[in-house]
Design an enzyme around this catalytic site. Sequence first.
Site, PDB file in Angstrom:
ATOM      1  N   ASP A  79      31.366  -6.318 -12.267  1.00  0.00           N
ATOM      2  CA  ASP A  79      30.078  -6.970 -10.890  1.00  0.00           C
ATOM      3  C   ASP A  79      30.086  -6.701  -9.252  1.00  0.00           C
ATOM      4  O   ASP A  79      30.615  -5.343  -8.707  1.00  0.00           O
ATOM      5  CB  ASP A  79      31.234  -8.179 -10.649  1.00  0.00           C
ATOM      6  CG  ASP A  79      32.256  -8.346 -10.476  1.00  0.00           C
ATOM      7  OD1 ASP A  79      33.202  -7.034 -10.472  1.00  0.00           O
ATOM      8  OD2 ASP A  79      32.871  -9.379  -9.926  1.00  0.00           O
ATOM      9  N   LYS A 126      26.313  -6.301 -17.939  1.00  0.00           N
ATOM     10  CA  LYS A 126      27.496  -6.488 -17.534  1.00  0.00           C
ATOM     11  C   LYS A 126      27.754  -7.630 -18.524  1.00  0.00           C
ATOM     12  O   LYS A 126      29.484  -7.703 -18.573  1.00  0.00           O
ATOM     13  CB  LYS A 126      27.297  -6.966 -16.177  1.00  0.00           C
ATOM     14  CG  LYS A 126      28.056  -7.719 -15.162  1.00  0.00           C
ATOM     15  CD  LYS A 126      28.446  -7.912 -13.563  1.00  0.00           C
ATOM     16  CE  LYS A 126      27.298  -8.819 -13.011  1.00  0.00           C
ATOM     17  NZ  LYS A 126      27.618 -10.453 -13.269  1.00  0.00           N
TER      18      LYS A 126
END
Length: 213
Positions: A138, A120
């Site tokens: 997210d 991420k």
Amino acid sequence: MKSRDIEPFFATLQQANPQPRTELAYTSVFELLAAVLLSAQATDASVNKATQALFAVAPTPARMLALGADGLTSCIRTVGLYRTKTAHLLSTCRMLVEQHGGRVPRTRAALEALPGVGRKTANVVLNVAYGEPTIAVDTHIFRVSNRTGLAPGPTPLVVEEGLLQRVPAHYRVDAHHWLILHGRYVCQARRPLCERCGVARWCDTYARASKGP
Ligand code: SF4
């Protein structure tokens, strides 16, 4: 969400916010990396508050290393998980200095080799700093992708793969920001604001709720 609805869905998000930006404060790629590292399980506002003082004294990996664990901890104590983040940030700074000439690398492999940097964080840096069409999934993007039916999936990786397949190329660089901001301010976790949602007409959850039981 039907394939034909994806274009108007993003066109609407784009119209509302033509130049979306991250809400993290930074002035260099290194500061962006450090801010993203600190943002895990913390709000952008709390990170920005801490980095304002931190980046004033330690704007580079070398300067942050020189600050040491105690100095770094005192700056980021208000951010969640600060002990782990202090350790990761210092180890990352050491690698940047020793292996990358003090610069943040541009490849996913080199980014993910940095301590505390997962897929991420690498996606955010590649997208925000280097303009790559990556999409960091997210909690907000995961929720919006599943609720709308844009890219449903049980894990962030499955959702990311779905998004990369379904988001039209001309929206891909900014898709990450539009979806995060939509999740943060409209399609909120506890109470989605469907009544003022500009993309409700293309949303699977909204369509199901409108049909009733
Ligand atoms: S209609 Fe509701 S559930 Fe669907 S995207 Fe908008 S806020 Fe989220």
